[in-house]
Design a protein around this motif. Structure first.
Motif, PDB file in Angstrom:
ATOM      1  N   ASP A  28       4.136  29.984   2.998  1.00 34.78           N
ATOM      2  CA  ASP A  28       5.560  30.235   3.243  1.00 34.78           C
ATOM      3  C   ASP A  28       6.431  29.121   2.671  1.00 34.78           C
ATOM      4  O   ASP A  28       7.488  29.384   2.089  1.00 34.78           O
ATOM      5  N   ASN A 123      13.591  32.156   6.511  1.00 31.58           N
ATOM      6  CA  ASN A 123      14.556  33.213   6.827  1.00 31.58           C
ATOM      7  C   ASN A 123      14.200  33.999   8.096  1.00 31.58           C
ATOM      8  O   ASN A 123      13.146  34.615   8.188  1.00 31.58           O
ATOM      9  N   THR A 127      16.434  41.025   6.603  1.00 30.09           N
ATOM     10  CA  THR A 127      16.203  41.208   5.177  1.00 30.09           C
ATOM     11  C   THR A 127      16.327  39.873   4.459  1.00 30.09           C
ATOM     12  O   THR A 127      16.743  38.865   5.031  1.00 30.09           O
ATOM     13  N   TRP A 128      15.988  39.895   3.163  1.00 31.14           N
ATOM     14  CA  TRP A 128      16.118  38.717   2.309  1.00 31.14           C
ATOM     15  C   TRP A 128      17.496  38.665   1.650  1.00 31.14           C
ATOM     16  O   TRP A 128      17.665  38.093   0.585  1.00 31.14           O
ATOM     17  N   ASN A 134      12.347  41.850   5.501  1.00 25.93           N
ATOM     18  CA  ASN A 134      11.580  40.674   5.879  1.00 25.93           C
ATOM     19  C   ASN A 134      10.411  41.101   6.767  1.00 25.93           C
ATOM     20  O   ASN A 134      10.367  42.234   7.259  1.00 25.93           O
ATOM     21  N   THR A 135       9.457  40.187   7.004  1.00 24.50           N
ATOM     22  CA  THR A 135       8.323  40.525   7.863  1.00 24.50           C
ATOM     23  C   THR A 135       8.609  40.106   9.306  1.00 24.50           C
ATOM     24  O   THR A 135       9.338  39.134   9.550  1.00 24.50           O
ATOM     25  N   HIS A 138       7.996  36.309  10.022  1.00 23.20           N
ATOM     26  CA  HIS A 138       9.042  35.387   9.571  1.00 23.20           C
ATOM     27  C   HIS A 138      10.246  35.417  10.502  1.00 23.20           C
ATOM     28  O   HIS A 138      10.809  34.369  10.851  1.00 23.20           O
TER      29      HIS A 138
END
Length: 247
Positions: A28, A123, A127-128, A134-135, A138
């Motif tokens: 990461d 993050n 979302t990114w 996103n996961t 995270h």
């Protein structure tokens, strides 16, 4: 019509000595901010890593019992490339990390143990910054880290930590989020970019199942493109971006 002005990112605060990076998985940090970490350790600052999992669910062709120790070894080697010798694992389950008090407690304990002024995470949003989802890991770890930075300083939250010898630490001044779609600050990546490439390459087993490209071509292309894109908002210098929350 005039071209829109690109909002420039501010330089990261530099009046600190100790940082703690808290993320969910091996790799990461290497996929975004290890160039900044290399620059910081070069300057004599102390940086430690805490990972919530060992990334044991990250490679489809490897059983978690084999994958976890392998990815741990790769992470320790990767950290060493950028001057980080202290890497701890919290042993939450990869892929199913749950946001909640147990995770906050573990991260607050790490903050009390390391006593950083700067905390770094990944993050925490859905979302990114667009439609790339996103996961859950995270999101959970990023959000818990932001919360734990406050928990670490409050003796009445998780008082059992005091019984374990971990006195409150209210010295966190900033939490810096890498991979944010709303960055505010950046670090010049010029000096650290080459080591960032070699740091990510230490995750070779993971990378080789992720892409059919030559690993070094893939890694160098990915990190260089990101640094140059961020540099458009940082005076034209390749850079690593962070969204910084002051405390």
């Amino acid at each position: 019509m005039a071209e829109p002005t690109i909002t420039q990112l501010k330089p990261m605060p530099d009046d600190w000595q100790r940082a703690l990076a808290v993320v969910a998985h091996p790799d990461d940090l290497e996929y975004g901010c290890s160039a900044a970490i290399a620059a910081w350790t070069d300057g004599g600052r102390e940086v430690a890593y805490v990972l919530a999992t060992r990334g044991e669910a990250g490679i489809d062709t490897l059983d978690p019992a084999e994958c976890g120790p392998l990815r741990e070894r790769e992470q320790r080697a990767s950290a060493a490339v950028v001057g980080v010798s202290e890497v701890d694992f919290l042993d939450h389950k990869d892929g199913v990390i749950e946001y909640g008090t147990a995770l906050r407690r573990d991260i607050a304990a790490a903050i009390r143990r390391h006593r950083p002024e700067l905390v770094i995470t990944l993050n925490h949003r859905d979302t990114w910054g667009g439609v790339a989802w996103n996961t859950p890991d995270h999101v959970a770890v990023g959000r818990a880290t932001l919360d734990a930075a406050g928990d670490a300083g409050n003796r009445w939250i998780f008082p059992e930590l005091i019984e374990q010898g971990l006195e409150p630490w209210n010295g966190v001044r900033w939490v810096a989020v890498a991979g944010s779609g709303s960055p505010t600050h950046a670090v010049d990546a010029t000096a650290g970019l080459e080591r960032a490439v070699h740091s990510l390459l230490e995750h070779r087993t993971y990378i080789e199942v992720l892409t059919d490209e030559d690993p070094e071509t893939y890694v160098r292309g990915f990190l260089t493109a990101n640094a140059e894109r961020t540099g458009e908002r940082f005076g034209g210098k390749p850079a690593v971006a962070f969204e910084v929350f002051g405390r």
